[in-house]
Design a protein around this motif. Sequence first.
Motif, short mmCIF file in Angstrom:
data_model
loop_
_atom_site.label_atom_id
_atom_site.label_comp_id
_atom_site.label_asym_id
_atom_site.label_seq_id
_atom_site.Cartn_x
_atom_site.Cartn_y
_atom_site.Cartn_z
N VAL A 11 -9.13 -7.21 -3.16
CA VAL A 11 -10.07 -6.11 -3.40
C VAL A 11 -11.07 -6.09 -2.26
O VAL A 11 -11.71 -7.11 -1.95
N ALA A 14 -15.57 -0.49 0.97
CA ALA A 14 -15.31 0.54 1.98
C ALA A 14 -15.62 0.04 3.39
O ALA A 14 -15.00 0.50 4.36
N GLU A 56 -16.21 2.98 -7.48
CA GLU A 56 -15.92 3.86 -6.34
C GLU A 56 -16.25 3.15 -5.03
O GLU A 56 -17.28 2.49 -4.91
N THR A 59 -11.20 -0.77 -3.05
CA THR A 59 -9.76 -0.54 -3.11
C THR A 59 -9.02 -1.83 -3.39
O THR A 59 -9.46 -2.91 -3.00
N THR A 61 -5.25 -3.85 -3.15
CA THR A 61 -3.90 -3.92 -2.60
C THR A 61 -3.21 -5.12 -3.23
O THR A 61 -3.83 -5.95 -3.87
N VAL A 72 -1.57 -0.87 -9.33
CA VAL A 72 -2.06 -0.54 -7.98
C VAL A 72 -1.37 0.74 -7.49
O VAL A 72 -0.15 0.81 -7.41
N GLY A 73 -2.19 1.74 -7.21
CA GLY A 73 -1.65 3.01 -6.73
C GLY A 73 -1.26 3.99 -7.82
O GLY A 73 -0.82 5.11 -7.53
#
Length: 266
Positions: A11, A14, A56, A59, A61, A72-73
């Motif tokens: 994780v 940004a 927010e 992200t 992966t 994920v995704g």
Amino acid sequence: MTLLDIRGLTVRTADGRTLVDDLSLTVGPGERLGVIGESGSGKSLTTLAVLGLLPEGMTATGSIELAGTQIVGATEKRLTTVRGRDAAIVFQEPLTALDPLMRVGRQLAEPLRRRRRLAGGALKRAVAEALEQVRLPEPDRIARAFPHEISGGQRQRVALAMALACEPKLLIADEPTTALDVSVQAEMLALIDTLVREREMAVLFVSHDLAVVAKVTDRALVMKDGRAVEEGTVEQLVRAPREEYTKALVTSARRLESALDLRSAP
């Protein structure tokens, strides 16, 4: 068979900071796994990632497979079908999970209406039963109340009732007793233990306190700075911890238990 299979979860924020780093863990049907670590270790972010609830700007992966669904995704529509049915979460502070402007009964009715297609008298009875199952007295009064009109311990029981309402396969508990008084903590832990045993549910229980994890789980993973540093049965971690960080957690838990024993002594 694996209910939750996390492989290489990372994780990032940004601006590229890594908050969870290459984490892997598994939880089988009916299994109880504790995730232990200090604040900032990444344990709560891991639970949020499991349900696709990362804040927010963050992200994920890697791979998170929950009851056969890749999280994920996944689209929000797909995640909505997973939440409540396959896994549900109880947060540390129920006021953040409960709508302050909505009566308790109405909030509890929402997942029952959506997932179990209940309405009318059947829905009202199901709400009352859900509140009774988490040992709340006067369920009719609680159902009519707003969250601020009941105690913190009662709010946490309502949050637990909401999480269990749709009979998920996995209960995620993120520090669910930290905001409660000591005596209420013990009651809440005993209640969670009883209810998940009755339902044969799997549990992913997050805490900074090994003594708390030991009351609910059989196996535990220790996290530090976003990484897993040690894993084993709770007994192994308590009796023969390998890592210095785990040893410090064990020492801290023992000191807390001793302090609580002294406090409760006549």
